[in-house]
Design a protein around this motif. Structure first.
Motif, PDB file in Angstrom:
ATOM      1  N   SER A  23     -96.881 -21.478 -43.951  1.00 25.50           N
ATOM      2  CA  SER A  23     -97.569 -21.152 -42.710  1.00 25.50           C
ATOM      3  C   SER A  23     -97.821 -19.655 -42.693  1.00 25.50           C
ATOM      4  CB  SER A  23     -96.726 -21.574 -41.500  1.00 25.50           C
ATOM      5  OG  SER A  23     -97.370 -21.236 -40.289  1.00 25.50           O
ATOM      6  N   TYR A  24     -99.042 -19.265 -42.307  1.00 25.36           N
ATOM      7  CA  TYR A  24     -99.403 -17.849 -42.315  1.00 25.36           C
ATOM      8  C   TYR A  24    -100.032 -17.480 -40.982  1.00 25.36           C
ATOM      9  CZ  TYR A  24    -101.571 -13.430 -43.610  1.00 25.36           C
ATOM     10  OH  TYR A  24    -101.956 -12.109 -43.654  1.00 25.36           O
ATOM     11  N   GLN A  25     -99.516 -16.434 -40.361  1.00 25.55           N
ATOM     12  CA  GLN A  25    -100.042 -15.974 -39.081  1.00 25.55           C
ATOM     13  C   GLN A  25    -101.112 -14.935 -39.337  1.00 25.55           C
ATOM     14  OE1 GLN A  25     -97.019 -15.277 -36.188  1.00 25.55           O
ATOM     15  NE2 GLN A  25     -98.413 -14.375 -34.693  1.00 25.55           N
ATOM     16  N   ASP A  27    -103.080 -13.426 -37.101  1.00 19.53           N
ATOM     17  CA  ASP A  27    -102.860 -12.376 -36.112  1.00 19.53           C
ATOM     18  C   ASP A  27    -101.967 -12.956 -35.020  1.00 19.53           C
ATOM     19  OD1 ASP A  27    -104.583 -13.895 -34.434  1.00 19.53           O
ATOM     20  OD2 ASP A  27    -106.333 -12.787 -35.137  1.00 19.53           O
ATOM     21  N   LYS A  28    -101.905 -12.316 -33.854  1.00 22.94           N
ATOM     22  CA  LYS A  28    -100.992 -12.750 -32.803  1.00 22.94           C
ATOM     23  C   LYS A  28    -101.337 -14.120 -32.239  1.00 22.94           C
ATOM     24  CE  LYS A  28     -99.555  -8.156 -31.278  1.00 22.94           C
ATOM     25  NZ  LYS A  28     -99.488  -7.202 -30.125  1.00 22.94           N
ATOM     26  N   ARG A  30    -103.635 -16.556 -34.029  1.00 24.80           N
ATOM     27  CA  ARG A  30    -104.177 -17.520 -34.977  1.00 24.80           C
ATOM     28  C   ARG A  30    -103.199 -17.767 -36.122  1.00 24.80           C
ATOM     29  NH1 ARG A  30    -109.488 -15.523 -37.234  1.00 24.80           N
ATOM     30  NH2 ARG A  30    -108.346 -13.533 -37.254  1.00 24.80           N
ATOM     31  N   THR A  31    -102.997 -19.064 -36.430  1.00 21.04           N
ATOM     32  CA  THR A  31    -102.075 -19.458 -37.491  1.00 21.04           C
ATOM     33  C   THR A  31    -102.709 -20.547 -38.346  1.00 21.04           C
ATOM     34  OG1 THR A  31    -100.188 -19.001 -36.043  1.00 21.04           O
ATOM     35  CG2 THR A  31     -99.756 -20.340 -37.990  1.00 21.04           C
ATOM     36  N   SER A  33    -101.776 -23.287 -41.715  1.00 23.83           N
ATOM     37  CA  SER A  33    -100.670 -23.846 -42.476  1.00 23.83           C
ATOM     38  C   SER A  33    -101.192 -24.882 -43.462  1.00 23.83           C
ATOM     39  CB  SER A  33     -99.624 -24.473 -41.548  1.00 23.83           C
ATOM     40  OG  SER A  33    -100.179 -25.532 -40.803  1.00 23.83           O
ATOM     41  N   TYR A  61    -105.105 -25.495 -38.478  1.00 21.07           N
ATOM     42  CA  TYR A  61    -105.470 -24.194 -37.920  1.00 21.07           C
ATOM     43  C   TYR A  61    -105.225 -24.236 -36.420  1.00 21.07           C
ATOM     44  CZ  TYR A  61    -108.505 -20.539 -36.007  1.00 21.07           C
ATOM     45  OH  TYR A  61    -109.000 -19.463 -35.313  1.00 21.07           O
ATOM     46  N   HIS A  63    -105.419 -21.784 -32.849  1.00 14.24           N
ATOM     47  CA  HIS A  63    -105.789 -20.554 -32.140  1.00 14.24           C
ATOM     48  C   HIS A  63    -105.228 -20.666 -30.727  1.00 14.24           C
ATOM     49  CE1 HIS A  63    -109.175 -17.517 -30.916  1.00 14.24           C
ATOM     50  NE2 HIS A  63    -107.958 -17.019 -30.823  1.00 14.24           N
TER      51      HIS A  63
END
Length: 251
Positions: A23-25, A27-28, A30-31, A33, A61, A63
């Protein structure tokens, strides 16, 4: 590694699943995985007892711009999910696609009134209903879905047992007016609607609608929720009403 045995109305399932993912964020808000999963399952449903060995790659995804994840009063949340799958035992491939969006708006600065709405839908492409494992099909009805109806109670049913078979497509929508009576107690009138179809795209001619009112008690770990609802287009086999309890807002 995870082992599951479950017995909902629609099927009996024993499963052993292994998975790994990232899992990658971005930004604050949006993620993204991704996961690689292998799932062996034995399922008994309306189509009999079947074994499956499914390799899949779930991709997601999110948001999330809600101001509060437990009790939002403004903002929105969007989710997109795609899961290509291959059943090695039965040589069947299919793709599950699902999307969901919710939004929140408080017309007054005091947040005494909050309008909340949700829309969700999905489809399974590439295989017929009997070739998709029962736990991966779409269902609707119940406290986290269309209130006023039983869990998994909306959609196609087996003509012999009257048990739900699940579907290849699904649509749901909900609207709530969250009214703060005091700092800790709230009342929530709501309307939910949903449909499940054994075709690849939803059929809105079978849309089920439920309406009711809920009570909320705010705590530091989220609202305690009790909802009571009735089906507005009740058919044979549907309950006359439903009562649901949980922690957190319904969406």
């Amino acid at each position: 590694l995870k082992t599951v045995y479950e017995h909902p109305d629609a099927y009996d399932r024993f499963s052993v699943k292994g998975s790994a993912g990232l899992s990658y964020q971005l930004d604050k808000t949006r993620t993204v995985s991704a996961e690689l999963a292998l799932d062996y399952s034995e399922i008994t449903d309306a189509y009999g007892r079947n074994d499956y060995l499914i390799a899949s790659v779930p991709l997601q995804y999110v948001h999330d711009k809600r101001n509060d994840r437990l009790n939002p009063t403004s903002g929105y949340r969007l989710l997109a999910f795609v899961e290509p799958s291959y059943d090695a035992l039965n040589s069947k491939a299919f793709v599950k696609v699902r999307g969901e969006g919710s939004a929140y708006y408080a017309p007054m600065d005091s947040n005494r009134f909050v309008l909340a709405g949700r829309v969700a839908g999905g489809s399974i492409l590439g295989a017929g209903l009997s070739h998709v494992p029962a736990d991966r099909r779409f269902y609707a009805g119940g406290g986290g879905s269309v209130r006023g109806y039983s869990y998994q109670g909306i959609g196609p049913k087996d003509p012999l047992t009257d048990k739900p078979t699940g579907g290849l497509s699904w649509f749901e929508t909900s609207a709530e007016l969250r009214i703060a009576v005091t700092d800790t107690i709230g009342i929530v009138p709501f309307v939910d609607a949903g449909t499940v179809s054994n075709k690849q795209f939803p059929e809105f001619s079978d849309l089920k609608v439920g309406a009711g009112v809920g009570l909320r008690y705010l705590t530091p770990f989220g609202p305690l929720r009790v909802d009571a609802a009735v089906p507005l287009n009740r058919e044979k086999g549907d309950p006359r009403f439903g009562i649901y309890a949980g922690i957190g807002q319904s969406f």
